[in-house]
Design a protein around this motif. Structure first.
Motif: not given
Length: 189
Positions: A81-85, A113-115, A121-123
């Motif tokens: 999941m993303s930083h924001a999530a 990891e790249r979305d 986006r980075i996940r």
């Protein structure tokens, strides 16, 4: 009337100042349920704090902050999941999450990891070492204070009850951020 006896037990003088009808009116099911839930939540906070304090130096969890452990658990349970999530779920500012994640990256437990859908986006995901750390904590728990105490103090029936309660505690722990939905027992019919 059970409500009256419960209320007068909490405040014996209440009975002298109110009629039975007034007492019954003030013991409406929902406010009483709210008081019960509030008391249960407070007791849970105290007990979980005491358990955490007693087990803190007993396992590999002591190596990381509680926030780092929580993030590893969320990534294991929910996947990348993303930083924001993560910030939203953990109810922390994005900068705080970045600092915590940087510590996990430095230990080799988390990687960005790249979305696959949106390459910008980075996940964040657990590395093999991160998954191993989570498994290792579970393995280390076999010799922990908590494991020994549970084995010595709880009957098989109580352990089964605790296993059921753990499902509820996990639901609370992993509830989405801002989740205030309530699951109420309502009479059918």
């Amino acid at each position: 009337m059970p409500e009256l006896s419960a209320m007068t037990h909490l405040n014996p003088r209440l009975h002298h100042h109110m009629s039975r009808a007034q007492v019954a009116e003030t013991t409406d099911r929902e406010p009483r349920r709210h008081r019960d839930v509030t008391a249960l939540a407070a007791a849970l906070q105290i007990v979980s704090g005491l358990i955490m304090r007693r087990t803190r130096n007993d396992t590999a969890i002591a190596e990381l902050s509680l926030t780092q452990v929580s993030i590893l658990a969320r990534l294991e349970r929910g996947g990348a999941m993303s930083h924001a999530a993560l910030a939203k779920i953990e109810r922390l500012r994005p900068q705080t999450i970045r600092n915590v994640v940087d510590g996990l990256r430095a230990r080799g437990l988390v990687v960005g990891e790249r979305d696959s859908v949106d390459g910008r986006r980075i996940r964040l995901a657990l590395t093999e070492a991160g998954r191993g750390w989570v498994r290792g904590v579970r393995t280390t728990a076999q010799d922990s204070f908590l494991t020994r105490t549970m084995a010595e103090q709880l009957s098989p029936k109580e352990l089964a009850t605790l296993a059921e309660a753990l499902k509820l505690l996990e639901r609370i722990a992993f509830a989405p951020a801002g989740s205030h939905s309530t699951h109420r027992d309502t009479p059918s019919g």
